[in-house]
Design an enzyme around this catalytic site. Structure first.
Site, PDB file in Angstrom:
ATOM      1  N   CYS A  42       0.789  -1.164   0.015  1.00 53.53           N
ATOM      2  CA  CYS A  42      -0.064   0.147  -0.057  1.00 53.53           C
ATOM      3  C   CYS A  42       0.923   1.378  -0.117  1.00 53.53           C
ATOM      4  O   CYS A  42       0.627   2.027  -0.681  1.00 53.53           O
ATOM      5  CB  CYS A  42      -0.880  -0.048   1.244  1.00 53.53           C
ATOM      6  SG  CYS A  42      -2.667  -1.113   1.278  1.00 53.53           S
TER       7      CYS A  42
ATOM      8  N   HIS B 242      -0.263 -10.183  -4.865  1.00 51.81           N
ATOM      9  CA  HIS B 242       0.682  -9.839  -5.722  1.00 51.81           C
ATOM     10  C   HIS B 242       0.844 -11.215  -6.640  1.00 51.81           C
ATOM     11  O   HIS B 242       0.844 -12.221  -6.013  1.00 51.81           O
ATOM     12  CB  HIS B 242       1.923  -9.363  -5.256  1.00 51.81           C
ATOM     13  CG  HIS B 242       2.401 -10.234  -4.298  1.00 51.81           C
ATOM     14  ND1 HIS B 242       2.188 -10.199  -2.712  1.00 51.81           N
ATOM     15  CD2 HIS B 242       3.514 -11.148  -4.336  1.00 51.81           C
ATOM     16  CE1 HIS B 242       2.581 -11.128  -1.983  1.00 51.81           C
ATOM     17  NE2 HIS B 242       3.368 -11.852  -2.711  1.00 51.81           N
TER      18      HIS B 242
HETATM   19  P1  5GP Z   1       5.078 -13.660  -0.999  1.00 51.08           P
HETATM   20  O1  5GP Z   1       6.001 -14.664  -0.374  1.00 51.08           O
HETATM   21  O2  5GP Z   1       4.375 -12.940  -0.009  1.00 51.08           O
HETATM   22  O3  5GP Z   1       4.402 -14.391  -2.184  1.00 51.08           O
HETATM   23  O4  5GP Z   1       6.091 -12.550  -1.660  1.00 51.08           O
HETATM   24  C1  5GP Z   1       6.621 -11.560  -1.254  1.00 51.08           C
HETATM   25  C2  5GP Z   1       7.422 -11.156  -2.244  1.00 51.08           C
HETATM   26  O5  5GP Z   1       7.812  -9.524  -1.897  1.00 51.08           O
HETATM   27  C3  5GP Z   1       8.744 -11.790  -1.970  1.00 51.08           C
HETATM   28  O6  5GP Z   1       9.576 -12.226  -3.175  1.00 51.08           O
HETATM   29  C4  5GP Z   1       9.845 -10.574  -1.397  1.00 51.08           C
HETATM   30  O7  5GP Z   1      11.115 -10.644  -1.932  1.00 51.08           O
HETATM   31  C5  5GP Z   1       9.124  -9.272  -2.048  1.00 51.08           C
HETATM   32  N1  5GP Z   1       9.366  -8.078  -1.123  1.00 51.08           N
HETATM   33  C6  5GP Z   1       9.083  -7.828   0.145  1.00 51.08           C
HETATM   34  N2  5GP Z   1       9.215  -6.669   0.511  1.00 51.08           N
HETATM   35  C7  5GP Z   1       9.316  -5.857  -0.571  1.00 51.08           C
HETATM   36  C8  5GP Z   1       9.604  -4.300  -1.031  1.00 51.08           C
HETATM   37  O8  5GP Z   1       9.579  -3.634  -0.108  1.00 51.08           O
HETATM   38  N3  5GP Z   1       9.759  -4.028  -2.289  1.00 51.08           N
HETATM   39  C9  5GP Z   1       9.715  -5.086  -3.361  1.00 51.08           C
HETATM   40  N4  5GP Z   1       9.896  -4.574  -4.353  1.00 51.08           N
HETATM   41  N5  5GP Z   1       9.552  -6.355  -2.845  1.00 51.08           N
HETATM   42  C10 5GP Z   1       9.266  -6.909  -1.657  1.00 51.08           C
HETATM   43 ZN    ZN Z   2      -1.979  -3.107   1.186  1.00 52.63          ZN
END
Ligand code: 5GP
Ligand code: ZN
Length: 107
Positions: A8, A97
């Site tokens: 967000c 995402h």
């Molecule tokens: P999930 O495990 O929730 O599917 O994936 C979260 C993803 O978000 C991870 O691949 C992590 O590297 C990425 N991520 C976490 N924090 C940030 C951030 O502040 N910026 C960006 N660009 N990616 C993030």
């Molecule tokens: Zn959010």
């Protein structure tokens, strides 16, 4: 806007991040810890925790067409997509995402 939600904060500009692509309802950024040559995250601007709460009837087609648009714009023809839904499935950021991973190296 959900309190303390990193995506967000990126969506509303509170935290700066380069948008590789943007339309009315989604934006695309590079993953902070890439797991492929190109690792993108396609994120809805409006907070929704994960796929369980996503309004697929109204926004599902647009989510898919946004994947098509951004990959076409960046010249990525082969790519893998995945969505982690829930802690047990590896979800770490609780704002929906789509991961887009490709061997293509962006210049
Ligand atoms: P999930 O495990 O929730 O599917 O994936 C979260 C993803 O978000 C991870 O691949 C992590 O590297 C990425 N991520 C976490 N924090 C940030 C951030 O502040 N910026 C960006 N660009 N990616 C993030
Ligand atoms: Zn959010």
């Amino acid at each position: 806007m959900e309190n303390n939600c990193i995506f967000c904060k990126i969506a509303n500009g509170e935290i700066k991040s380069d948008f590789l692509y943007e339309n009315d309802n989604f934006f695309v950024i590079k993953d902070l810890h890439p797991k492929a040559n190109t690792h993108l995250l396609l994120i809805p601007k409006k907070h929704v925790e994960n796929l369980n709460d996503f309004d697929a009837v109204n926004y599902g087609a647009e989510l898919i067409s946004t994947i098509q648009d951004v990959t076409k714009k960046l010249g990525i023809e082969s790519y893998k997509t995945h969505i982690n839904t829930g802690k047990d499935a590896g979800q770490e950021v609780f704002h929906l995402h789509v991961h887009i991973l490709s061997n293509v190296k962006l210049t």
